[in-house]
Design a protein around this motif. Structure first.
Motif, PDB file in Angstrom:
ATOM      1  N   GLU A   1      53.661 -14.945 -15.181  1.00  0.00           N
ATOM      2  CA  GLU A   1      54.827 -13.713 -14.589  1.00  0.00           C
ATOM      3  C   GLU A   1      54.885 -12.341 -15.813  1.00  0.00           C
ATOM      4  OE1 GLU A   1      58.342 -15.302 -13.403  1.00  0.00           O
ATOM      5  OE2 GLU A   1      57.447 -17.114 -12.287  1.00  0.00           O
ATOM      6  N   ARG A   2      55.001 -13.031 -16.682  1.00  0.00           N
ATOM      7  CA  ARG A   2      54.958 -12.055 -17.765  1.00  0.00           C
ATOM      8  C   ARG A   2      53.717 -10.887 -17.907  1.00  0.00           C
ATOM      9  NH1 ARG A   2      55.999 -15.263 -23.190  1.00  0.00           N
ATOM     10  NH2 ARG A   2      56.405 -17.125 -21.816  1.00  0.00           N
ATOM     11  N   VAL A   3      52.523 -11.554 -17.573  1.00  0.00           N
ATOM     12  CA  VAL A   3      51.368 -11.041 -17.637  1.00  0.00           C
ATOM     13  C   VAL A   3      50.460 -11.191 -16.087  1.00  0.00           C
ATOM     14  CG1 VAL A   3      49.120 -10.657 -18.896  1.00  0.00           C
ATOM     15  CG2 VAL A   3      51.019 -11.182 -20.128  1.00  0.00           C
ATOM     16  N   PRO A   4      50.880 -10.531 -15.173  1.00  0.00           N
ATOM     17  CA  PRO A   4      50.508 -10.661 -13.715  1.00  0.00           C
ATOM     18  C   PRO A   4      48.940 -10.663 -13.707  1.00  0.00           C
ATOM     19  CG  PRO A   4      51.718  -8.567 -13.862  1.00  0.00           C
ATOM     20  CD  PRO A   4      51.849  -9.331 -15.323  1.00  0.00           C
ATOM     21  N   PHE A   5      48.157 -11.348 -12.663  1.00  0.00           N
ATOM     22  CA  PHE A   5      47.000 -11.275 -12.456  1.00  0.00           C
ATOM     23  C   PHE A   5      46.719 -10.417 -11.247  1.00  0.00           C
ATOM     24  CE2 PHE A   5      43.830 -14.507 -10.440  1.00  0.00           C
ATOM     25  CZ  PHE A   5      42.717 -13.840 -10.847  1.00  0.00           C
ATOM     26  N   LEU A   6      46.283  -9.316 -11.638  1.00  0.00           N
ATOM     27  CA  LEU A   6      46.150  -7.959 -10.762  1.00  0.00           C
ATOM     28  C   LEU A   6      45.651  -8.343  -9.373  1.00  0.00           C
ATOM     29  CD1 LEU A   6      46.488  -4.833 -10.428  1.00  0.00           C
ATOM     30  CD2 LEU A   6      44.227  -4.671 -11.574  1.00  0.00           C
ATOM     31  N   GLU A   7      44.544  -9.054  -9.088  1.00  0.00           N
ATOM     32  CA  GLU A   7      43.565  -9.167  -8.163  1.00  0.00           C
ATOM     33  C   GLU A   7      44.096 -10.547  -7.067  1.00  0.00           C
ATOM     34  OE1 GLU A   7      40.690 -10.513 -11.127  1.00  0.00           O
ATOM     35  OE2 GLU A   7      42.260  -8.842 -10.943  1.00  0.00           O
ATOM     36  N   ILE A   8      45.103 -11.225  -7.747  1.00  0.00           N
ATOM     37  CA  ILE A   8      45.465 -12.412  -6.970  1.00  0.00           C
ATOM     38  C   ILE A   8      46.234 -12.188  -5.650  1.00  0.00           C
ATOM     39  CG2 ILE A   8      47.797 -13.139  -8.023  1.00  0.00           C
ATOM     40  CD1 ILE A   8      46.859 -15.865  -8.113  1.00  0.00           C
ATOM     41  N   SER A   9      45.956 -13.063  -4.675  1.00  0.00           N
ATOM     42  CA  SER A   9      46.421 -12.937  -3.359  1.00  0.00           C
ATOM     43  C   SER A   9      46.066 -14.022  -2.680  1.00  0.00           C
ATOM     44  CB  SER A   9      45.504 -11.713  -2.581  1.00  0.00           C
ATOM     45  OG  SER A   9      46.076 -11.585  -1.322  1.00  0.00           O
ATOM     46  N   THR A  10      47.524 -14.789  -2.618  1.00  0.00           N
ATOM     47  CA  THR A  10      47.690 -16.236  -1.865  1.00  0.00           C
ATOM     48  C   THR A  10      48.788 -16.110  -1.111  1.00  0.00           C
ATOM     49  OG1 THR A  10      49.383 -17.021  -3.659  1.00  0.00           O
ATOM     50  CG2 THR A  10      46.760 -17.158  -4.015  1.00  0.00           C
ATOM     51  N   SER A  11      48.892 -17.099  -0.200  1.00  0.00           N
ATOM     52  CA  SER A  11      50.043 -17.091   0.931  1.00  0.00           C
ATOM     53  C   SER A  11      51.285 -17.719   0.269  1.00  0.00           C
ATOM     54  CB  SER A  11      49.556 -18.178   1.991  1.00  0.00           C
ATOM     55  OG  SER A  11      49.461 -19.570   1.547  1.00  0.00           O
ATOM     56  N   THR A  12      51.160 -18.273  -0.935  1.00  0.00           N
ATOM     57  CA  THR A  12      52.051 -18.953  -1.561  1.00  0.00           C
ATOM     58  C   THR A  12      53.121 -18.329  -2.757  1.00  0.00           C
ATOM     59  OG1 THR A  12      50.853 -20.028  -3.234  1.00  0.00           O
ATOM     60  CG2 THR A  12      51.371 -21.313  -1.080  1.00  0.00           C
ATOM     61  N   GLN A  13      52.485 -17.146  -3.250  1.00  0.00           N
ATOM     62  CA  GLN A  13      53.205 -16.371  -4.129  1.00  0.00           C
ATOM     63  C   GLN A  13      52.912 -14.844  -3.767  1.00  0.00           C
ATOM     64  OE1 GLN A  13      50.229 -18.395  -6.704  1.00  0.00           O
ATOM     65  NE2 GLN A  13      50.619 -16.622  -8.050  1.00  0.00           N
ATOM     66  N   PRO A  14      53.683 -13.970  -4.627  1.00  0.00           N
ATOM     67  CA  PRO A  14      53.578 -12.706  -4.342  1.00  0.00           C
ATOM     68  C   PRO A  14      52.224 -12.096  -4.770  1.00  0.00           C
ATOM     69  CG  PRO A  14      55.471 -13.035  -5.535  1.00  0.00           C
ATOM     70  CD  PRO A  14      54.840 -14.280  -5.444  1.00  0.00           C
ATOM     71  N   LYS A  15      51.890 -10.910  -4.131  1.00  0.00           N
ATOM     72  CA  LYS A  15      50.539 -10.439  -4.606  1.00  0.00           C
ATOM     73  C   LYS A  15      50.504  -9.793  -5.912  1.00  0.00           C
ATOM     74  CE  LYS A  15      48.111  -9.052  -0.205  1.00  0.00           C
ATOM     75  NZ  LYS A  15      48.963  -9.801   0.675  1.00  0.00           N
ATOM     76  N   GLY A  16      49.456 -10.183  -6.917  1.00  0.00           N
ATOM     77  CA  GLY A  16      49.402  -9.596  -8.046  1.00  0.00           C
ATOM     78  C   GLY A  16      49.752  -8.220  -8.187  1.00  0.00           C
ATOM     79  N   LYS A  17      49.237  -7.340  -7.387  1.00  0.00           N
ATOM     80  CA  LYS A  17      49.368  -6.028  -7.547  1.00  0.00           C
ATOM     81  C   LYS A  17      50.956  -5.743  -7.490  1.00  0.00           C
ATOM     82  CE  LYS A  17      48.394  -1.499  -5.130  1.00  0.00           C
ATOM     83  NZ  LYS A  17      49.831  -1.191  -5.099  1.00  0.00           N
ATOM     84  N   HIS A  18      51.434  -6.100  -6.701  1.00  0.00           N
ATOM     85  CA  HIS A  18      53.137  -5.999  -6.330  1.00  0.00           C
ATOM     86  C   HIS A  18      53.699  -6.515  -7.918  1.00  0.00           C
ATOM     87  CE1 HIS A  18      57.041  -6.186  -4.607  1.00  0.00           C
ATOM     88  NE2 HIS A  18      57.096  -7.287  -5.150  1.00  0.00           N
ATOM     89  N   CYS A  19      53.270  -7.732  -8.334  1.00  0.00           N
ATOM     90  CA  CYS A  19      53.992  -8.226  -9.473  1.00  0.00           C
ATOM     91  C   CYS A  19      53.854  -7.084 -10.737  1.00  0.00           C
ATOM     92  CB  CYS A  19      53.508  -9.418  -9.855  1.00  0.00           C
ATOM     93  SG  CYS A  19      53.746 -10.755  -8.773  1.00  0.00           S
ATOM     94  N   ALA A  20      52.644  -6.471 -10.767  1.00  0.00           N
ATOM     95  CA  ALA A  20      52.296  -5.633 -11.946  1.00  0.00           C
ATOM     96  C   ALA A  20      52.983  -4.321 -11.584  1.00  0.00           C
ATOM     97  CB  ALA A  20      50.920  -5.249 -11.656  1.00  0.00           C
ATOM     98  N   ASP A  21      53.327  -3.911 -10.432  1.00  0.00           N
ATOM     99  CA  ASP A  21      54.074  -2.499 -10.069  1.00  0.00           C
ATOM    100  C   ASP A  21      55.517  -2.850 -10.491  1.00  0.00           C
ATOM    101  OD1 ASP A  21      51.878  -1.172  -9.040  1.00  0.00           O
ATOM    102  OD2 ASP A  21      52.260  -1.988  -6.900  1.00  0.00           O
TER     103      ASP A  21
END
Length: 278
Positions: A60-80
């Motif tokens: 969560e501190r260092v989000p994974f930019l391109e991750i996209s799953t149904s169980t967690q927020p998209k990485g792009k959103h977390c990075a934003d």
């Protein structure tokens, strides 16, 4: 408990608005991503935000930019949404797929590469324990797929070579080797700090070196991915061995000979060299 079916691979499309002070951590999967992410997080926020270290998992501190799953927020959103300055963001994307804003904003990028044999072994075990990954199959099958680049994020050879070539044209890439980090963490820490323009005290550097030791990270619930429920750590721990040379316990003689032959054909750049033991 019934596990949901594993995902299939998909093509990644999209963009991201980078900021000039963003720091991108780029790696092929299982090449030391979490290790270097944690080192950077400790360097920037270890002293100023101690509560962050104790309560927020590293992913969560260092989000994974391109991750996209149904169980967690998209990485792009977390990075934003990251509240930190700088924002530390990780990616496994090959260099040609990195959002162009990172280059336009002249962002600093830390790339970590690991020798192909150990990288393949680690990726195989990760595939077995992570339900967010395609099923890896048997070791012999996975190794063939790895050599052909038929795995998540494509060819290891294209990845490490592509980033190495980009480094020759873009001065803000710091290209690190997993084996060098194992051999002399202090030396690599000094070079990393020099690249980032940081000048931590000896005490701070010691704190970072100790905190980021493999055994300490393996016991730390904020860095060992024990909070991620799609990973079955009973099958294989996320942080498994953290050594150089574990490939010797997996490769048969014939597999090693075939791999070496294939490697020689694909790794033609004489300036990019890897070590399979330290």
């Amino acid at each position: 408990m019934e596990l949901s079916p594993r995902p299939t691979l998909f093509d990644f499309h999209g963009n991201f608005k980078a900021r000039p002070d963003d720091i991108l951590i780029a790696t092929y999967p299982k090449a030391g991503t979490t290790w270097v992410s944690y080192i950077l997080d400790l360097l920037y926020f270890g002293q100023t935000c101690p509560e962050r270290q104790a309560s927020i998992p590293i992913h969560e501190r260092v989000p994974f930019l391109e991750i996209s799953t149904s169980t967690q927020p998209k990485g792009k959103h977390c990075a934003d949404q990251l509240p930190t300055t700088p924002r530390l963001i990780k990616t496994h994307l090959p260099v040609q797929f990195v959002p162009k804003s990172f280059w336009e904003q002249n962002c600093r990028i830390v790339y970590v590469a690991r020798n192909a044999k150990d990288n393949a072994v680690s990726f195989f075990h990760f595939g077995q324990m992570s339900n967010g990954q395609p099923e890896p199959g048997e070791w012999s099958t996975f190794l063939e797929d790895f050599m052909k680049g038929k795995v998540q994020f494509g060819s290891w050879y294209d990845h490490v070579n592509g980033w190495w070539e980009k480094k020759q044209m873009y001065s803000k890439i710091h290209y690190m080797f997993y084996e060098d980090l194992i051999e002399d963490t202090g030396r690599e820490l000094d070079q990393l700090c020099s690249f980032l323009g940081l000048s931590p005290s000896l005490e701070e550097k010691e704190r970072v070196a100790i905190g980021s030791k493999f055994d300490n990270m393996k016991q730390n619930n904020m860095t060992n991915y024990s909070t991620v429920h799609t990973m079955n750590q009973k099958v294989s721990p996320f942080m498994r061995k953290g050594i150089v040379g574990d490939w010797k316990t997996h490769f048969t003689v014939s597999q090693n000979e075939e791999f070496d032959k294939d490697y020689k054909q694909k790794m033609t750049n004489p300036t990019l060299k890897f070590r399979t033991e330290v």
